[in-house]
Design a protein around this motif. Structure first.
Motif, PDB file in Angstrom:
ATOM      1  N   ALA A   2       0.892  -1.327  -0.161  1.00  0.00           N
ATOM      2  CA  ALA A   2      -0.247  -0.105  -0.022  1.00  0.00           C
ATOM      3  C   ALA A   2       1.001   1.324   0.100  1.00  0.00           C
ATOM      4  O   ALA A   2       0.484   2.252  -0.723  1.00  0.00           O
ATOM      5  CB  ALA A   2      -1.066  -0.032   1.382  1.00  0.00           C
ATOM      6  N   GLY A   3       1.860   1.105   0.646  1.00  0.00           N
ATOM      7  CA  GLY A   3       2.988   2.196   0.687  1.00  0.00           C
ATOM      8  C   GLY A   3       3.443   2.578  -0.501  1.00  0.00           C
ATOM      9  O   GLY A   3       3.740   3.748  -1.037  1.00  0.00           O
ATOM     10  N   LEU A   4       3.679   1.381  -1.235  1.00  0.00           N
ATOM     11  CA  LEU A   4       4.322   1.630  -2.751  1.00  0.00           C
ATOM     12  C   LEU A   4       3.374   2.258  -3.674  1.00  0.00           C
ATOM     13  O   LEU A   4       3.614   3.163  -4.376  1.00  0.00           O
ATOM     14  CB  LEU A   4       4.947   0.350  -3.114  1.00  0.00           C
ATOM     15  N   LEU A   5       2.247   1.601  -3.582  1.00  0.00           N
ATOM     16  CA  LEU A   5       1.030   2.300  -4.450  1.00  0.00           C
ATOM     17  C   LEU A   5       0.829   3.747  -4.054  1.00  0.00           C
ATOM     18  O   LEU A   5       0.418   4.511  -5.052  1.00  0.00           O
ATOM     19  CB  LEU A   5      -0.089   1.592  -4.033  1.00  0.00           C
ATOM     20  N   LYS A   6       0.826   4.293  -2.812  1.00  0.00           N
ATOM     21  CA  LYS A   6       0.638   5.653  -2.359  1.00  0.00           C
ATOM     22  C   LYS A   6       1.842   6.388  -2.985  1.00  0.00           C
ATOM     23  O   LYS A   6       1.585   7.317  -3.422  1.00  0.00           O
ATOM     24  CB  LYS A   6       0.546   5.838  -1.087  1.00  0.00           C
TER      25      LYS A   6
END
Length: 143
Positions: A2-6
Motif C-alpha cells: 500500500a505504501g508503494l502504491l501511495k
C-alpha cells in the motif's frame, strides 16, 4: 504494498511522470529530426568533399562473405554518423539548459521586478532581510 502504491500515486499526481513522458516523446521526435539532418544534410556535402565516399557504407571487413556465410565487418562509417548525431543533440541540449538556467536565475532573483519571483524565494528573501536588520540592531546594542 500500500505504501508503494501511495508513493507511486503521489509521483504520478505531482506531474513528474507526465513531465518525464513529455520529455521522452519530444526527445524521440528531436532524435528523428537530428538523424534526418545528419543523413540528408550534413553527410552528403561531407561525402562530396571526400570524393564521393559514403560514410554510412564505410566499414572494415574482418571476414569476407563466402557462400551462405555473411560478411563480418566493423561499420565505422555508421559510428561517424552517430557521433555527429550525438554532438548535435548534446550541443542543442546544452543551449536549451543554458537558456532555462538564465530564466530560472532571473526568476529566483528577488530584486528583479521584471520577472515574477516564486513565493518560496520571496519568503526566503524577506527572512534574509529581517535577519540582516536584526543583526544590525544587535550589533548597535553591543556598542
Amino acid at each position: 504494498m500500500a505504501g508503494l502504491l501511495k508513493e507511486f500515486k503521489d509521483f504520478a499526481v505531482k506531474g513528474n511522470m507526465i513531465d518525464m513522458a513529455v520529455g521522452i516523446i519530444i526527445g524521440t521526435a528531436f532524435n528523428n529530426v537530428v538523424n534526418t539532418i545528419v543523413k540528408k544534410v550534413v553527410m552528403p556535402p561531407l561525402s562530396l568533399m571526400t570524393d564521393g565516399i559514403n560514410f554510412a557504407d564505410r566499414r572494415y571487413v574482418l571476414k569476407a562473405a563466402e557462400g551462405d556465410v555473411k560478411e563480418i565487418a566493423i561499420g565505422y562509417g555508421q559510428l561517424i554518423e552517430v557521433l555527429i548525431d550525438f554532438v548535435i543533440i548534446a550541443f542543442t541540449i546544452f543551449i536549451v539548459i543554458k537558456f532555462i538556467n538564465r530564466f530560472k536565475n532571473k526568476a529566483e532573483d528577488p530584486k528583479n521586478k521584471e520577472v515574477s519571483t516564486p513565493k518560496n524565494i520571496e519568503l526566503l528573501s524577506n527572512i534574509e532581510k529581517l535577519m540582516e536588520e536584526q543583526n544590525a540592531m544587535l550589533k548597535s546594542k553591543e556598542k
